[in-house]
Design a protein around this motif. Sequence first.
Motif, PDB file in Angstrom:
ATOM      1  N   SER A 114       0.832  -1.206   0.000  1.00 43.08           N
ATOM      2  CA  SER A 114       0.000   0.000   0.000  1.00 43.08           C
ATOM      3  C   SER A 114       0.866   1.255   0.000  1.00 43.08           C
ATOM      4  O   SER A 114       0.359   2.364  -0.016  1.00 43.08           O
ATOM      5  CB  SER A 114      -0.932  -0.009   1.209  1.00 43.08           C
ATOM      6  N   ASP A 115       2.202   1.078   0.030  1.00 42.66           N
ATOM      7  CA  ASP A 115       3.058   2.265  -0.016  1.00 42.66           C
ATOM      8  C   ASP A 115       4.329   2.017  -0.833  1.00 42.66           C
ATOM      9  O   ASP A 115       5.417   2.393  -0.416  1.00 42.66           O
ATOM     10  CB  ASP A 115       3.396   2.744   1.402  1.00 42.66           C
ATOM     11  N   LYS A 116       4.158   1.330  -1.978  1.00 40.15           N
ATOM     12  CA  LYS A 116       5.302   1.118  -2.861  1.00 40.15           C
ATOM     13  C   LYS A 116       4.920   1.550  -4.287  1.00 40.15           C
ATOM     14  O   LYS A 116       4.641   0.752  -5.146  1.00 40.15           O
ATOM     15  CB  LYS A 116       5.729  -0.360  -2.876  1.00 40.15           C
ATOM     16  N   MET A 117       4.853   2.842  -4.446  1.00 40.38           N
ATOM     17  CA  MET A 117       4.602   3.400  -5.768  1.00 40.38           C
ATOM     18  C   MET A 117       5.747   2.988  -6.689  1.00 40.38           C
ATOM     19  O   MET A 117       6.899   3.064  -6.254  1.00 40.38           O
ATOM     20  CB  MET A 117       4.540   4.918  -5.601  1.00 40.38           C
ATOM     21  N   PRO A 118       5.556   2.581  -7.940  1.00 40.34           N
ATOM     22  CA  PRO A 118       4.290   2.489  -8.662  1.00 40.34           C
ATOM     23  C   PRO A 118       3.725   1.072  -8.749  1.00 40.34           C
ATOM     24  O   PRO A 118       2.946   0.785  -9.626  1.00 40.34           O
ATOM     25  CB  PRO A 118       4.705   2.964 -10.049  1.00 40.34           C
TER      26      PRO A 118
ATOM     27  N   TYR B 297       0.127   1.042  -4.357  1.00 44.24           N
ATOM     28  CA  TYR B 297       0.071   2.201  -3.464  1.00 44.24           C
ATOM     29  C   TYR B 297      -1.357   2.695  -3.401  1.00 44.24           C
ATOM     30  O   TYR B 297      -2.218   2.222  -4.148  1.00 44.24           O
ATOM     31  CB  TYR B 297       1.013   3.311  -3.946  1.00 44.24           C
ATOM     32  N   VAL B 298      -1.613   3.610  -2.463  1.00 39.94           N
ATOM     33  CA  VAL B 298      -2.943   4.183  -2.321  1.00 39.94           C
ATOM     34  C   VAL B 298      -2.857   5.643  -2.768  1.00 39.94           C
ATOM     35  O   VAL B 298      -2.028   6.388  -2.260  1.00 39.94           O
ATOM     36  CB  VAL B 298      -3.419   4.087  -0.855  1.00 39.94           C
ATOM     37  N   ASP B 299      -3.671   6.022  -3.736  1.00 42.87           N
ATOM     38  CA  ASP B 299      -3.578   7.385  -4.271  1.00 42.87           C
ATOM     39  C   ASP B 299      -4.257   8.389  -3.335  1.00 42.87           C
ATOM     40  O   ASP B 299      -4.772   8.015  -2.273  1.00 42.87           O
ATOM     41  CB  ASP B 299      -4.144   7.461  -5.692  1.00 42.87           C
ATOM     42  N   ASN B 300      -4.241   9.651  -3.738  1.00 40.13           N
ATOM     43  CA  ASN B 300      -4.754  10.697  -2.847  1.00 40.13           C
ATOM     44  C   ASN B 300      -6.256  10.609  -2.606  1.00 40.13           C
ATOM     45  O   ASN B 300      -6.785  11.240  -1.695  1.00 40.13           O
ATOM     46  CB  ASN B 300      -4.386  12.084  -3.389  1.00 40.13           C
ATOM     47  N   GLU B 301      -6.942   9.835  -3.465  1.00 41.63           N
ATOM     48  CA  GLU B 301      -8.374   9.646  -3.257  1.00 41.63           C
ATOM     49  C   GLU B 301      -8.643   8.471  -2.324  1.00 41.63           C
ATOM     50  O   GLU B 301      -9.790   8.175  -2.001  1.00 41.63           O
ATOM     51  CB  GLU B 301      -9.089   9.387  -4.598  1.00 41.63           C
ATOM     52  N   GLY B 302      -7.573   7.759  -1.947  1.00 41.51           N
ATOM     53  CA  GLY B 302      -7.753   6.602  -1.073  1.00 41.51           C
ATOM     54  C   GLY B 302      -7.975   5.298  -1.822  1.00 41.51           C
ATOM     55  O   GLY B 302      -8.375   4.298  -1.232  1.00 41.51           O
TER      56      GLY B 302
ATOM     57  N   TYR C  47      -6.623   2.079  -4.194  1.00 44.20           N
ATOM     58  CA  TYR C  47      -5.413   1.326  -4.532  1.00 44.20           C
ATOM     59  C   TYR C  47      -5.091   1.487  -6.011  1.00 44.20           C
ATOM     60  O   TYR C  47      -5.995   1.461  -6.856  1.00 44.20           O
ATOM     61  CB  TYR C  47      -5.613  -0.159  -4.241  1.00 44.20           C
TER      62      TYR C  47
END
Lengths: 224, 288
Positions: free
Chosen positions: B59-63, B66-71, B73
């Motif tokens: 949930s925190d390994k872009m790209p 990850y979870v975007d700014n809208e929440g 995935y």
Amino acid sequence: MRGIEVLFLGNNMLRLLEGLWVTVRLALISIGLSLILGSALGAAMTLKNKVVKVITRVYLEIIRIMPQLVFLFIVFFGVTKLTGANLSGEVSAVIVFTLWGTAEVGDLVRSAFGAIPKHQFESGISLGLSKPQLYLFIIFPQALRGLIPNIINLSMRMIMTTALVSLIGVTEVLKVGKQIIDANRFDYPNAAIWVYAAIFLLYFLICFPLSLVSRGLAKRRADK
Amino acid sequence: MNMIKKIAAAVSAAILALSLAACSGTESGSGNSGSSENGNYRTVDEIKSEGKISIGVFSDKMPFGYVDNEGEYQGYDVYFARRIAQDLNVELELVPVEAASRVEFLQTGKVDIILANFTVTEERAKQVDFALPYMKVALGVVSPDSAVISSADELNGKTLIVVKGTTAETYFTENYPDVKLQKYDEYNEAYSALQDGRGDAFSTDNTEVLAWAMSNHGFTVGVESLGSVDAIAPAVTKGNEELLTWLNEEIKSLADEQFFHADYDATLASVYGDTVDKDNLVVEGGQM
């Protein structure tokens, strides 16, 4: 100030608050259960029975020796492996924090009753109070006064320790922060400091009032 | 109280030993097939009849995940996870996992599949079953636009920046003894060294240098794929043959529509760029 915008992008602020609610909810439920179970444990610890004393003491020491993270893994993964029962991350977290809180509250209750001078019991009885009256009007109020600051202290430690639950898949406030930093790491490389500042502020808003209450109570106790 | 402390220590040691034994249960082997029947994993039919598949992602390994700014995935792994749920015609439950607990989530059946940028290694293959790969990672070399290094041989006699302990360090030490290596402890030190011109180029995982070159103008990844290639694949609980077979068939059939190239365009292109040769990262049909 570059990077602070990240906090206001999309639903980020709301997500941080939701994460904070997960943190607070876990701590509240665990503390609530710990108070009930811990009072019972504390009462048991004051008994003169040798076997009860040894068992409760061993329980307390185990909880204190074992790091909370290890406990979380044992309950979340270990229980499923051994029994097949599939506990959710939040339930596992409540179990672990309640086991921890019960031990600590138990010990606090034991020492709070132990700290009440013997003459308080004797004077009460010589005044002609019944056993329930003695406890209700003399012993409990005094024990409680010493207990509350310690309980608040424990609650604050618990709130901060809940950050560990992201390792078993529960998304609390700190994890939400990491997600926000990572999702924006190319567009806003400096966002980390602002996100952590916001989280610091949120923790502060929760813990500082508790700390004030605790300090106030401690002071009132000293004045008497 | 000393005695009690000793007892407590002994009991906690026993609990730890037990939990360790439980963790390494798959390696000890015996009775392993028995545990699968009491529900350590779900078969394809069970997933379908329950109408829901749970897939572990970052949930925190872009790209990748990850979870975007809208929440919501997002990412390369999540894009594939959505397709898996769609093709099984079930609801998708995404479970956030950490790198350190990916194996445990599978062993306890808390997720059906792990799709979290999981590199295939021999050690891990003993604990989980890997399906066909859907991505690969190798080394890349990034250099300034003014003097682009476009093949490893061009580095002979030049200075290459590497980070200590990375595969790049071992690879160049073993295969290119004429390249002068300048070693740093941290990635940010290595990148500053490159920007200051202290070395002619910098080498590490290609995904890392590609992303860096995208956000730092004046630098180009001249060598996009070098050295041994690591496969990234979905993993299922050890012994879940049915789901493994289904996944392998799925990956093979998705090759017809070049699904992972589309996945690249949707999720990785903004980070690695459009000019990159996608075949250096994307794997179609499990063919490395």
